[in-house]
Design a protein around this motif. Structure first.
Motif, mmCIF file in Angstrom:
data_model
loop_
_atom_site.group_PDB
_atom_site.id
_atom_site.type_symbol
_atom_site.label_atom_id
_atom_site.label_comp_id
_atom_site.label_asym_id
_atom_site.label_seq_id
_atom_site.Cartn_x
_atom_site.Cartn_y
_atom_site.Cartn_z
ATOM 1 N N ALA A 199 0.796 -1.211 0.152
ATOM 2 C CA ALA A 199 0.135 0.026 -0.003
ATOM 3 C C ALA A 199 0.852 1.252 0.026
ATOM 4 N N TRP A 200 2.101 1.289 0.848
ATOM 5 C CA TRP A 200 2.815 2.368 0.710
ATOM 6 C C TRP A 200 3.283 2.389 -0.637
ATOM 7 N N ARG A 201 3.973 1.430 -1.119
ATOM 8 C CA ARG A 201 4.473 1.429 -2.566
ATOM 9 C C ARG A 201 3.514 2.057 -3.608
ATOM 10 N N ASP A 202 2.422 1.652 -3.538
ATOM 11 C CA ASP A 202 1.244 2.184 -4.503
ATOM 12 C C ASP A 202 0.760 3.653 -4.235
ATOM 13 N N MET A 203 0.963 4.156 -3.169
ATOM 14 C CA MET A 203 0.890 5.431 -2.745
ATOM 15 C C MET A 203 2.202 6.242 -3.235
ATOM 16 N N GLY A 204 3.301 5.758 -3.182
ATOM 17 C CA GLY A 204 4.502 6.406 -3.711
ATOM 18 C C GLY A 204 5.156 7.407 -2.868
ATOM 19 N N ARG A 205 6.344 7.624 -3.093
ATOM 20 C CA ARG A 205 7.080 8.859 -2.552
ATOM 21 C C ARG A 205 7.067 9.989 -3.600
ATOM 22 N N ILE A 206 7.448 10.939 -2.865
ATOM 23 C CA ILE A 206 7.500 12.417 -3.727
ATOM 24 C C ILE A 206 8.605 12.936 -3.385
ATOM 25 N N GLY A 207 9.673 12.932 -4.285
ATOM 26 C CA GLY A 207 10.957 13.429 -4.298
ATOM 27 C C GLY A 207 11.632 12.624 -3.376
ATOM 28 N N GLY A 208 11.393 11.456 -3.260
ATOM 29 C CA GLY A 208 12.087 10.423 -2.617
ATOM 30 C C GLY A 208 11.572 10.524 -1.029
ATOM 31 N N ARG A 209 10.760 11.251 -0.605
ATOM 32 C CA ARG A 209 10.302 11.483 0.686
ATOM 33 C C ARG A 209 8.963 10.740 1.115
ATOM 34 N N ILE A 210 8.147 10.532 2.146
ATOM 35 C CA ILE A 210 7.108 9.960 2.388
ATOM 36 C C ILE A 210 6.208 11.164 2.966
ATOM 37 N N TYR A 211 5.207 11.418 2.192
ATOM 38 C CA TYR A 211 4.254 12.510 2.750
ATOM 39 C C TYR A 211 2.600 12.025 3.268
ATOM 40 N N GLY A 212 2.562 10.902 2.990
ATOM 41 C CA GLY A 212 1.172 10.361 3.307
ATOM 42 C C GLY A 212 1.129 9.025 3.948
ATOM 43 N N ILE A 213 -0.194 8.683 4.356
ATOM 44 C CA ILE A 213 -0.280 7.397 4.959
ATOM 45 C C ILE A 213 -1.445 6.853 4.088
ATOM 46 N N PRO A 214 -1.160 5.628 3.436
ATOM 47 C CA PRO A 214 -2.054 5.106 2.535
ATOM 48 C C PRO A 214 -3.409 4.295 3.046
ATOM 49 N N LEU A 215 -4.540 4.424 2.348
ATOM 50 C CA LEU A 215 -5.679 3.817 2.644
ATOM 51 C C LEU A 215 -5.532 2.381 1.838
ATOM 52 N N GLU A 216 -5.296 1.155 2.501
ATOM 53 C CA GLU A 216 -4.967 0.151 1.877
ATOM 54 C C GLU A 216 -6.317 -0.649 1.237
ATOM 55 N N ARG A 217 -6.263 -1.413 0.088
ATOM 56 C CA ARG A 217 -7.154 -2.146 -0.375
ATOM 57 C C ARG A 217 -6.472 -3.230 -1.150
ATOM 58 N N PRO A 218 -7.730 -4.004 -1.540
ATOM 59 C CA PRO A 218 -7.174 -5.380 -1.760
ATOM 60 C C PRO A 218 -6.751 -5.444 -3.174
ATOM 61 N N LEU A 219 -5.851 -6.469 -3.584
ATOM 62 C CA LEU A 219 -5.259 -6.613 -4.936
ATOM 63 C C LEU A 219 -6.266 -6.678 -5.907
ATOM 64 N N PRO A 220 -7.301 -7.438 -6.105
ATOM 65 C CA PRO A 220 -8.276 -7.463 -7.151
ATOM 66 C C PRO A 220 -9.113 -6.113 -7.228
ATOM 67 N N GLY A 221 -9.269 -5.621 -8.370
ATOM 68 C CA GLY A 221 -9.831 -4.287 -8.778
ATOM 69 C C GLY A 221 -10.986 -4.472 -9.369
ATOM 70 N N SER A 222 -11.203 -3.862 -10.537
ATOM 71 C CA SER A 222 -12.532 -3.883 -11.285
ATOM 72 C C SER A 222 -12.857 -5.147 -11.641
ATOM 73 N N THR A 223 -14.054 -5.640 -11.171
ATOM 74 C CA THR A 223 -14.580 -7.066 -11.293
ATOM 75 C C THR A 223 -15.983 -7.240 -12.049
ATOM 76 N N LEU A 224 -16.177 -8.075 -12.737
ATOM 77 C CA LEU A 224 -17.501 -8.324 -13.230
ATOM 78 C C LEU A 224 -18.319 -9.160 -12.323
ATOM 79 N N TRP A 225 -19.322 -8.377 -11.638
ATOM 80 C CA TRP A 225 -20.176 -8.956 -10.722
ATOM 81 C C TRP A 225 -21.305 -9.782 -11.457
#
Length: 552
Positions: A199-225
């Motif tokens: 979750a931190w990696r997908d939020m990403g750094r800015i200029g090499g620094r950590i500026y936020g706290i991610p809201l974690e979500r599962p790996l499966p994304g758009s799904t056909l229900w």
């Protein structure tokens, strides 16, 4: 998605989040006061280590997670809740917060016992600015262009929108959280340390620094229900091909019922179909040498457009697939008018809790195309992230303690309070021990007062009173997660994407929608991709590659 109490309207809005196609108004680009190359790229920077992960040692799941991304599953609510916070975080001061909302406006603090209970637990007074989803971009533009001193203490940045020069705003106006969270420093905030590194990696750094706290979500994304019974009756089977899928969709359509529902802006649900064809819809892949390739230029995406065009010509799509909003199409799914709808995997809970449905919701297994097995959409592991207004060290530490409490994991007493409120006031216990919202809990909750968009613990699989649903969802993930197709640009910085990404995305989506709808010939796709590349797509590829190299 976890067992949060939701009103009927909130259920509709929450369910729509997973597949909304959102475009930033052009006026936003004029709202930034920043200019020039400000160094948001991570290239050439010393990278702050990600927070050291330490898992919460609470109730064990009934169904185990995997390193690949399968979520833990709980077939029953934990009977012995753990305590994840050792002391009251606050000092009685006022904390101003601002988040997006997909619910209805909350009752005011004075008459909202849920709000009051959370304030008491946190030890702070919360002044909450709740922004409805339609107003979020406009409000954020105003905030980003305004007086730095007027910023709220805590701000939710929602990843579903492209905010022009977002990274530049965060870098200049938000607190650099690296000294507080990087590496072992996060140990002071155990619940934040429990947020997975992905979750931190997908939020990403800015200029090499950590500026936020991610809201974690599962790996499966758009799904056909799917309406499982409808698709099974039409011949659905495991290991199906694109031709099998087309045949089932045609057989499942008749009278006033359609096998495929799709909402306005979803490109006829191309997320699911792109992954089945082996590409991430309008995303990016990366070669071994670090070169970034756009999915739009991949021949498999063009083949997918042709396949969807044939589905539409066969009459398998609901005729309002380019004009109905997601909540409206979800209602057609619930009443059986459409047999399927694309939505985020995280929106599974309202589908199972919907009392009006007469079928079993089920995520579709991907079909294969071109002789290759299909994949599922790999989502961004961060639904958004939370930033803090610059302040003195002691104030930042207090705000992080507040967020640490809100990030309490499933199976903890703090999680139950933040998600359900007070027992006897907002909920009672069902036979299996799970919280069951009463009438007040349907109104006073963290959908309408969206604390979950400030901070939240890792998502788990849990459907109150429905162990078989949890088992089915977990089994589906075990089969599909190893085949998730990820967008390689997640967590990376690109100046061109920040400034032009939304406009260029709209060009591709409008062209793709027009082709499937029959308003444009398939031959127009190559011309649109060429224009997209010339106007910034190739620059984005270079910038993503540069940032990728810096992060690996």
């Amino acid at each position: 998605m976890s067992g949060t109490p939701l009103s009927r309207r909130a259920l509709m809005r929450t369910a729509a989040v997973g597949s909304l196609a959102l475009a930033a108004p052009a006026a936003l680009s004029a709202c930034s006061t920043e200019s020039g190359d400000d160094g948001v790229s991570n290239a050439g920077k010393k990278l702050a280590p990600w927070p050291t992960y330490k898992a919460f040692s609470g109730p064990k799941p009934d169904l185990a997670p995997t390193a690949e991304g399968v979520q833990p599953g709980y077939t029953s609510y934990p009977s012995d809740l753990a305590k994840s916070v050792s002391r009251t975080p606050g000092d009685g001061s006022t904390v101003k917060v601002m988040t997006i909302s997909f619910g209805v406006p909350p009752k005011g603090r004075g008459e909202n016992r849920f709000w009051q209970a959370v304030e008491k637990a946190l030890g702070v007074k919360i002044e909450y600015t709740v922004i409805s989803q339609p107003d979020y971009q406009k409000k954020m533009a105003t905030v980003m262009a305004g007086d730095p001193g007027e910023l709220p203490d805590i701000i939710n940045i929602f990843s579903g929108f492209a905010l022009p020069r977002e990274a530049q705003f965060v870098q200049r106006r938000a607190e650099d959280l690296t000294p507080f969270l990087s590496g072992d420093a996060v140990a002071d905030y155990p619940n934040l340390a429990n947020i997975p590194t992905e979750a931190w990696r997908d939020m990403g750094r800015i200029g090499g620094r950590i500026y936020g706290i991610p809201l974690e979500r599962p790996l499966p994304g758009s799904t056909l229900w799917l309406n499982q019974e409808s698709f099974a009756a039409a011949g659905m089977r495991e290991g199906w091909t694109d031709q099998d899928f087309a045949a089932v969709a045609k057989k499942g359509t008749g009278g006033k019922k359609y096998a495929l529902g799709a909402a306005e802006g979803s490109v006829f649900g191309d997320g699911f179909h792109s992954a089945a064809h082996g590409v991430h819809a309008r995303g990016w892949s990366v070669k071994k040498d670090g070169t970034f390739l756009p999915s739009a230029a991949d021949e498999r995406y063009k083949q997918m457009l042709d396949f969807q065009l044939r589905l539409r010509k066969a009459g398998s799509y609901h005729p309002d697939a380019t004009s109905s909003a997601q909540p409206e199409m979800i209602d057609l799914y619930y009443n059986g008018t459409v047999g399927s709808i694309q939505d985020g995997f995280g929106g599974y809970l309202p589908k199972f809790l919907e009392k009006g449905r007469e079928f079993t919701p089920a995520p579709a297994l991907p079909y294969g195309a071109g002789g290759e097995p299909g994949g599922i959409v790999g989502a961004r592991r961060s639904f958004g992230y939370t930033i803090l207004k610059k302040a003195k060290k002691e104030r930042i530490q207090l705000l992080l303690r507040v967020l640490d409490y809100l990030a309490a994991p499933f199976g903890s007493k703090e999680w139950e309070l933040v998600h359900y409120g007070l027992e006897g006031t907002h909920f009672t216990r069902a036979k299996d021990g799970s919280p069951e919202p009463n009438d007040l809990g349907q109104v006073e909750n963290n959908t309408n007062l969206p604390l979950k968009y400030l901070a939240e613990g890792p998502q788990v699989l849990f459907v109150p009173g429905m162990p078989d649903a949890v088992k089915a969802l977990h089994a589906w993930q075990v089969k599909t997660v190893p085949h998730a197709i990820r967008n390689a640009s997640y967590g990376l910085q690109s100046r061109t994407f920040t400034s032009q990404g939304t406009t260029l995305e709209t060009l591709l989506k409008d062209t793709a929608t027009g082709i499937i709808a029959g308003r444009k010939p398939l031959s127009e796709w190559d011309a649109a991709v060429k224009t997209w590349r010339q106007r910034g797509g190739d620059r984005m590829a270079e910038e993503f590659a540069e940032d990728y190299a810096a992060n690996t």
